[in-house]
Motif scaffolding. Structure first.
Motif, PDB file in Angstrom:
ATOM      1  N   VAL A   1      -5.334   3.977   6.884  1.00  0.00           N
ATOM      2  CA  VAL A   1      -5.272   3.690   5.444  1.00  0.00           C
ATOM      3  C   VAL A   1      -6.278   4.559   4.695  1.00  0.00           C
ATOM      4  O   VAL A   1      -5.969   5.152   3.659  1.00  0.00           O
ATOM      5  CB  VAL A   1      -5.527   2.190   5.165  1.00  0.00           C
TER       6      VAL A   1
ATOM      7  N   SER B   1       0.835  -1.200   0.000  1.00  0.00           N
ATOM      8  CA  SER B   1       0.000   0.000   0.000  1.00  0.00           C
ATOM      9  C   SER B   1       0.869   1.248   0.000  1.00  0.00           C
ATOM     10  O   SER B   1       0.544   2.244  -0.649  1.00  0.00           O
ATOM     11  CB  SER B   1      -0.928   0.017   1.223  1.00  0.00           C
TER      12      SER B   1
ATOM     13  N   TRP C   1      -6.595  -1.251  -4.606  1.00  0.00           N
ATOM     14  CA  TRP C   1      -5.514  -1.965  -3.925  1.00  0.00           C
ATOM     15  C   TRP C   1      -5.560  -1.742  -2.414  1.00  0.00           C
ATOM     16  O   TRP C   1      -5.343  -2.657  -1.617  1.00  0.00           O
ATOM     17  CB  TRP C   1      -4.159  -1.542  -4.504  1.00  0.00           C
ATOM     18  N   HIS C   2      -5.859  -0.532  -1.999  1.00  0.00           N
ATOM     19  CA  HIS C   2      -5.940  -0.260  -0.563  1.00  0.00           C
ATOM     20  C   HIS C   2      -7.095  -1.027   0.067  1.00  0.00           C
ATOM     21  O   HIS C   2      -7.012  -1.455   1.217  1.00  0.00           O
ATOM     22  CB  HIS C   2      -6.106   1.242  -0.311  1.00  0.00           C
TER      23      HIS C   2
ATOM     24  N   THR D   1       5.005  -2.808  -6.072  1.00  0.00           N
ATOM     25  CA  THR D   1       3.691  -3.200  -5.581  1.00  0.00           C
ATOM     26  C   THR D   1       3.318  -4.560  -6.152  1.00  0.00           C
ATOM     27  O   THR D   1       2.809  -5.435  -5.444  1.00  0.00           O
ATOM     28  CB  THR D   1       2.632  -2.154  -5.976  1.00  0.00           C
TER      29      THR D   1
ATOM     30  N   ASP E   1      -5.969  -4.385   0.879  1.00  0.00           N
ATOM     31  CA  ASP E   1      -5.180  -4.305   2.104  1.00  0.00           C
ATOM     32  C   ASP E   1      -6.088  -4.212   3.328  1.00  0.00           C
ATOM     33  O   ASP E   1      -5.869  -4.872   4.343  1.00  0.00           O
ATOM     34  CB  ASP E   1      -4.262  -3.076   2.014  1.00  0.00           C
TER      35      ASP E   1
END
Lengths: 209, 95
Positions: B56, A77, A191-192, A102, A195
């Motif tokens: 995040v 991330s 992508w986050h 990544t 995660d």
């Protein structure tokens, strides 16, 4: 090129709406939250009903590999955020290097995940296995949820990796750049999310024993 | 050059600091799991995970630097989810 074709091409550019694209990606992410969220609710109910079995099942999982995968995804991330930051600053090469990192992290994650699963298969634990059917119902539910949720998550990692490759190609071809960056930003959002899901999966499956 | 969604370009150092915080919280999560207090450990793990998710969301996903609209959308979805979770346990909690 005729005057009409040029006008048509200009119109296509006018329809690029980065704000709409960003909101659209967030709406999609919300559907993902509800998808994994429903599975987490299922987990929560069965954790309550089979508390001891879930903890026993959790002890069978490898914490080191789970923690390693957590560190890998968190770092991926970071590299994704750096990739976007680099492209915002017009640093195309650095952005591609960060995207490559990544991608490497995603492969590392999938490698560890496949090692974990093969260990389980080797010990007779896979969906539908006889050995699994001989265990307590609670442990069967635990491993069923383990394979389903980590499997669905791994599928999302694979999709994310493909999206990253696509974004990298677009950057190389000059279609995505500092002035038109939303495709990379939205890839980053996806992508986050991958995660985020793992941030919850890790403690709930690996650390409750 | 900044994109129209952010006021400014986020400094790289913020991303690194968030990453370090996330790693530290991961260490804490693993450490707490060795304290043999069962359901307290689970609750703590979920709470720490929530903090990590917030970091995040705010920094990697840029909510901190985006319009209020995104915060409202996210809180709405999380509120909806909390209702699902709550109603489910209002049932299963009393069976």
């Amino acid at each position: 090129m005729s005057h009409q074709t040029t006008a048509a091409v200009n119109q296509a550019h006018e329809h690029h709406d980065p704000v709409a694209n960003k909101i659209g990606m967030w709406l999609f992410l919300f559907t993902e939250v509800l998808l994994f969220g429903a599975l987490f609710i299922t987990y929560a109910v069965y954790l309550t009903l089979h508390n001891w079995d879930f903890m026993a099942g959790s002890r069978e999982l490898d914490r080191l590999m789970g923690a390693g995968n957590t560190v890998i995804l968190l770092t991926s991330s970071l590299s994704m955020a750096l990739a976007i930051g680099a492209l915002e600053r017009g640093k195309k090469a650095l952005s591609l290097v960060m995207l490559g990192l990544t991608l490497l992290f995603s492969f590392g994650f999938l490698l560890i995940k496949s090692v974990e699963w093969s260990h389980k298969f080797h010990h007779g634990i896979w969906p539908g296995a006889e050995h699994l059917a001989a265990m307590n119902q609670g442990q069967q539910v635990f491993f069923g949820l383990y394979f389903t949720m980590t499997g669905l998550h791994a599928l999302h990692v694979i999709i994310g990796a493909l999206a990253i490759i696509f974004a990298a190609v677009m950057i190389i071809r000059g279609k995505v750049h500092a002035g038109r960056i939303d495709l990379l930003e939205n890839t980053g959002l996806y992508w986050h999310l991958v995660d985020l899901v793992w941030i919850f999966l890790f403690p709930l499956f690996y650390l409750i024993g | 050059m900044s994109d129209q969604n952010n006021h400014h370009i986020v400094p790289y150092s913020i991303y690194f600091n968030v990453w370090l915080a996330l790693l530290a919280l991961t260490v804490v999560t693993v450490a707490v799991s060795y304290v043999d207090m069962r359901n307290v450990a689970i609750l703590t793990a979920v709470l720490i995970a929530t903090v990590k998710c917030t970091l995040v969301l705010l920094y990697f996903m840029h909510i901190r630097f985006s319009k209020l609209l995104y915060t409202v959308m996210i809180l709405s979805v999380l509120g909806t989810y909390a209702i699902f979770l709550g109603l489910t346990f209002a049932d299963y909690g009393y069976r």
